[in-house]
Design a protein around this motif. Structure first.
Motif, PDB file in Angstrom:
ATOM      1  N   UNK A  53     -15.619  20.493  34.111  1.00 41.70           N
ATOM      2  CA  UNK A  53     -16.286  20.495  32.812  1.00 41.70           C
ATOM      3  C   UNK A  53     -15.328  20.914  31.703  1.00 41.70           C
ATOM      4  N   UNK A  54     -15.412  20.213  30.583  1.00 44.08           N
ATOM      5  CA  UNK A  54     -14.643  20.541  29.382  1.00 44.08           C
ATOM      6  C   UNK A  54     -15.538  20.315  28.171  1.00 44.08           C
TER       7      UNK A  54
ATOM      8  N   UNK B  33     -10.149  22.732  23.111  1.00 42.90           N
ATOM      9  CA  UNK B  33     -10.828  22.236  24.306  1.00 42.90           C
ATOM     10  C   UNK B  33     -10.952  23.373  25.326  1.00 42.90           C
ATOM     11  N   UNK B  34     -12.193  23.628  25.724  1.00 41.81           N
ATOM     12  CA  UNK B  34     -12.465  24.681  26.701  1.00 41.81           C
ATOM     13  C   UNK B  34     -12.523  24.089  28.100  1.00 41.81           C
ATOM     14  N   UNK B  35     -12.005  24.844  29.063  1.00 44.93           N
ATOM     15  CA  UNK B  35     -12.150  24.538  30.481  1.00 44.93           C
ATOM     16  C   UNK B  35     -13.109  25.567  31.070  1.00 44.93           C
TER      17      UNK B  35
ATOM     18  N   UNK C  58     -20.298  26.591  35.981  1.00 47.33           N
ATOM     19  CA  UNK C  58     -19.729  26.642  34.632  1.00 47.33           C
ATOM     20  C   UNK C  58     -20.109  27.914  33.870  1.00 47.33           C
ATOM     21  N   UNK C  59     -20.154  29.038  34.569  1.00 44.41           N
ATOM     22  CA  UNK C  59     -20.594  30.301  33.966  1.00 44.41           C
ATOM     23  C   UNK C  59     -19.498  31.016  33.188  1.00 44.41           C
TER      24      UNK C  59
END
Length: 94
Positions: free
Chosen positions: A41-42, A50-52, A65-66
């Motif tokens: 997930x990004x 951009x978050x990973x 994805x916590x």
């Protein structure tokens, strides 16, 4: 000292968190990596980049994805580059 706790387990703890938008961002070396699994997930933030994501697994239970982090943050968010933040039921105690 700030602590991130889920399912009765301390996921991260640090005296050096950075608070951005009411979220504690923990230094990468303060997380207990045994509970973290890379996610595909990004998401994109207009000012952070951009978050990973990581999914968390404790005692066979998975919290998808916590946790998230910015591997390459934009200039205005460089102070949290590589730092890890939490949501989805992970409690952060200050």
């Amino acid at each position: 000292m700030a602590k991130a706790i889920w399912n009765g387990t301390v996921l991260a703890q640090s005296d050096n968190t950075v608070i951005v938008e009411r979220n504690h961002y923990f230094p990468a070396d303060s997380i207990n990596k045994e509970y973290f699994q890379e996610s595909d997930t990004h998401t994109t933030c207009s000012w952070k980049g951009v978050a990973s994501y990581y999914s968390i697994e404790v005692d066979g239970q998975v919290n998808k994805d916590a946790a998230w982090y910015y591997p390459t943050a934009k200039e205005k968010a460089k102070e949290i580059e590589g730092y890890v933040a939490f949501w989805r039921g992970v409690k952060v105690e200050d």
